[in-house]
Design an enzyme around this catalytic site. Structure first.
Site, PDB file in Angstrom:
ATOM      1  N   GLY A   1     -44.345 -23.465  24.733  1.00  0.00           N
ATOM      2  CA  GLY A   1     -44.306 -23.142  23.264  1.00  0.00           C
ATOM      3  C   GLY A   1     -43.783 -21.719  23.112  1.00  0.00           C
ATOM      4  O   GLY A   1     -43.856 -20.812  24.093  1.00  0.00           O
TER       5      GLY A   1
ATOM      6  N   SER B   1     -37.367 -20.187  21.402  1.00  0.00           N
ATOM      7  CA  SER B   1     -36.651 -20.388  22.877  1.00  0.00           C
ATOM      8  C   SER B   1     -35.117 -20.005  22.680  1.00  0.00           C
ATOM      9  O   SER B   1     -34.436 -20.317  23.661  1.00  0.00           O
ATOM     10  CB  SER B   1     -36.551 -21.932  22.517  1.00  0.00           C
ATOM     11  OG  SER B   1     -35.830 -22.589  21.566  1.00  0.00           O
TER      12      SER B   1
ATOM     13  N   HIS C   1     -33.115 -16.481  31.997  1.00  0.00           N
ATOM     14  CA  HIS C   1     -32.699 -15.227  31.231  1.00  0.00           C
ATOM     15  C   HIS C   1     -33.577 -14.165  31.528  1.00  0.00           C
ATOM     16  O   HIS C   1     -33.416 -13.075  31.334  1.00  0.00           O
ATOM     17  CB  HIS C   1     -32.946 -15.505  29.830  1.00  0.00           C
ATOM     18  CG  HIS C   1     -32.002 -16.405  29.391  1.00  0.00           C
ATOM     19  ND1 HIS C   1     -30.537 -16.196  29.312  1.00  0.00           N
ATOM     20  CD2 HIS C   1     -31.924 -17.698  28.729  1.00  0.00           C
ATOM     21  CE1 HIS C   1     -29.789 -17.319  28.934  1.00  0.00           C
ATOM     22  NE2 HIS C   1     -30.489 -18.079  28.655  1.00  0.00           N
TER      23      HIS C   1
ATOM     24  N   TYR D   1     -35.516 -11.902  24.365  1.00  0.00           N
ATOM     25  CA  TYR D   1     -36.194 -13.400  24.756  1.00  0.00           C
ATOM     26  C   TYR D   1     -36.173 -13.402  26.302  1.00  0.00           C
ATOM     27  O   TYR D   1     -37.441 -13.814  26.956  1.00  0.00           O
ATOM     28  CB  TYR D   1     -35.173 -14.595  24.490  1.00  0.00           C
ATOM     29  CG  TYR D   1     -35.607 -15.624  25.279  1.00  0.00           C
ATOM     30  CD1 TYR D   1     -36.369 -16.578  24.606  1.00  0.00           C
ATOM     31  CD2 TYR D   1     -34.883 -16.154  26.361  1.00  0.00           C
ATOM     32  CE1 TYR D   1     -36.899 -17.718  25.234  1.00  0.00           C
ATOM     33  CE2 TYR D   1     -35.031 -17.433  26.729  1.00  0.00           C
ATOM     34  CZ  TYR D   1     -35.985 -18.346  26.236  1.00  0.00           C
ATOM     35  OH  TYR D   1     -36.550 -19.368  27.244  1.00  0.00           O
TER      36      TYR D   1
END
Length: 288
Positions: free
Chosen positions: A68, A71, A109, A132
């Site tokens: 979760g 994204s 990432h 992110y």
């Protein structure tokens, strides 16, 4: 049969993982968005940025696959709520409820500013390519704390891109097929000696940028290779961004925010950079 909680189960990765794990575990699915559970599944709607919700959905499970969150690269407010506060709540709720094992979906990432010319392993220094990416580094660090301080078993999967097939040149290096994802997740759930591990969530790609020896040490044996799609993909590939094509993180190294791929109905969350309203043209009049 073990009960496994999958957060973010309505997303693309969660949807493909559910299909692959069907019948193998009892699946408790959680997401902000509603979804229809199948056989052997139960759905519990939750907002993981709310600790009470996190405590409710983690009660009585054997392991958690934490997918979760926000994204893609996005505005800090969205990343903070879903990926920082939400991630902390899942780990803390698991600790309070006595859930020992968490599989955390971190990301390529977290190390996206390594050049494509370099092969890296799980021991490299983190080089996030975005807010992110920073949030995924936070999750890895949080997992390390909970493993060392509270004895939890944390399996970090730096996932590349999960799809039935790779979709562009970059994905030829980071692709993860659904069945290889399921194998990796099963390994993270079942391996008896997990304490704190970082592995790459990629298939056995000929063009891989990752030395995934740590995953192989634990028993991972991926079945697929993106090279089977290379000729078709390279034939249609258009020139990319000069910066993005240099680094493993691709577009995340130069974009500031993109629309949330899974926005909620009637959500007040900002899904991209605010745009100023256009100024109305003012008609000039001559002075008399």
């Amino acid at each position: 049969m073990k009960t496994i909680l999958i957060t973010g189960a309505a997303g693309g990765v969660g949807t493909q993982l559910r299909r692959e794990l069907a019948g193998k575990y009892l699946l408790r699915l959680s997401d902000l968005r509603p979804l229809a559970p199948g056989k052997g599944e139960k759905f519990a709607r939750a907002d993981i940025s709310n600790l009470a919700d996190a405590l409710r959905i983690t009660r009585g499970v054997d392991a958690i696959v934490h997918l979760g969150g926000y994204s893609v690269e996005g505005p800090w407010e969205g990343i903070l709520s879903a990926n920082i506060i939400g991630c902390y709540n899942v780990f803390e709720a698991a600790r309070r409820n006595g859930v020992k094992r968490i599989l955390f979906a971190t990301s390529n990432h977290a190390v996206g500013y390594y050049p494509r010319s370099e092969t890296i392993d799980h021991r490299v220094y983190i080089k996030p390519d975005s807010r992110y990416g920073v949030s995924k580094v936070f999750g890895e660090a949080l997992g390390s704390l909970y493993a060392d301080k509270y004895g939890m078993q944390v399996f970090n999967m730096r996932i590349g891109n999960v799809n039935p097939a790779p979709i562009d040149k970059r994905r030829l290096s980071i692709w993860l097929s659904p069945r290889d994802l399921a194998q990796l997740v099963t390994l993270g759930i079942e391996h008896p000696d997990i304490r704190f591990e970082i592995v790459y969530g990629v298939s056995d790609n000929t063009r891989s940028w990752y030395d995934n020896a740590n995953a192989y040490r634990l028993g991972y044996r991926p079945q697929d290779d993106a090279e089977a799609y290379a000729r078709e993909i390279l034939a249609r590939e258009a020139p990319g961004n000069a910066i993005g094509d240099l680094y493993q993180g691709g577009a995340f190294t130069h974009v500031e925010a993109v629309p949330n791929p899974a926005p909620l109905p009637k959500s007040k969350t900002v899904h991209g950079p605010a745009r100023k309203p256009a100024k109305k043209a003012v008609k000039k009049t001559k002075k008399k």
